[in-house]
Design a protein around this motif. Structure first.
Motif: not given
Ligand SMILES: [Fe+2]
Ligand SMILES: [Fe+2]
Length: 271
Positions: A141-155
């Motif tokens: 879950l840590e990876e999923k939140v990190f990849l999608m919300q922390v990175f992708f949705e910000r970028l």
């Protein structure tokens, strides 16, 4: 016994650990919009071209490919958001993710309607499909939140602003402005929840996240610079500027990772 106290017992407790996540839940409810709020019919769907019919057709293909890329991204986001809803163990996070599932599916509905008005679906961006699989196949879950919300949705936010700026007075602009706000909330909620998930995480978990960022960033760069056949000729003109912009965005992503307490010295930027 009345039902009321029972409901209160079951309600998520707003202790300080989840206060951030719950704040974004409230914000998401407050910002919620409906596809019927978009001024369909009051303005052109995409910028109207000038010049010869061939020139106009080419412009239309370019805009259609822009809409297609966003539709593809939001269909993937539906799957991702429902994975987060299913995998998150905390009731506060589940409550928040129930709003994100609705957002992503509303985004998809709006894009489907818009693409129907500009000639239907087009070529898929292969990098976006690969990014989607990285999120969906991530182990934790840590990876999923990190990849999608922390990175992708910000970028993706600056890209919405850019499309909006280039399509003033159209339905496309209206949708991009709404999505920039929604993805700002998705990103903020992800940052808040990732902080909770990383409380007391060991070095092994943190290293997995750095490795995930290193897999994702080059693919994101390819996605951002990808042009379907319809946009190839514009692609060449804009590439230098796009690369500069992308570099700034990726650096920002790395700073965000740092603010979560990750050692970003191991992150390799694609350029
Ligand atoms: Fe979305
Ligand atoms: Fe989103």
């Amino acid at each position: 016994m009345s039902a009321e106290p029972m409901f209160e017992d079951d309600a998520p407790v707003d202790d300080s650990r989840f206060a951030g996540v719950l704040r974004f839940y409230e914000l998401a409810k407050h910002q919620e919009w409906q596809v019927k709020d978009v001024p369909w019919g009051d303005m052109p769907p995409i910028p109207e071209g000038k010049g010869s019919p061939q020139r106009q057709a080419r412009r239309r293909d370019i805009w259609r490919s822009v809409v297609m890329q966003q539709l593809q991204a939001d269909v993937l986001a539906c799957e991702m958001a429902s994975q987060l809803l299913n995998n998150a163990p905390d009731p506060e996070a589940k409550l928040y993710y129930s709003t994100m599932v609705q957002d992503e599916s509303r985004h998809t509905e709006a894009w489907l309607k818009l693409i129907g008005q500009v000639g239907g679906e087009g070529e898929r961006d292969p990098h976006l499909d690969r990014l989607g699989h990285m999120f969906l196949d991530a182990d934790t879950l840590e990876e999923k939140v990190f990849l999608m919300q922390v990175f992708f949705e910000r970028l993706i936010i600056p890209r919405f602003r850019l499309i909006a700026r280039s399509s003033r007075g159209t339905i496309l602009e209206d949708i991009c402005n709404r999505l920039a706000i929604d993805d700002g909330i998705h990103h903020g909620a992800g940052m808040a929840y990732e902080r909770v998930l990383l409380e007391g995480a060991d070095a092994k978990v943190k290293n997995t996240l750095i490795a995930a960022a290193n897999r994702m960033l080059p693919e994101f760069a390819e996605h951002a610079l990808w042009r379907p056949k319809a946009r190839e000729f514009v692609g060449n003109l804009m590439e230098a500027r796009d690369r500069e912009r992308l570099k700034t965005e990726l650096h920002h992503g790395v700073r965000l990772a740092k603010s979560l307490g990750l050692d970003v010295s191991e992150v390799a930027l694609p350029f």
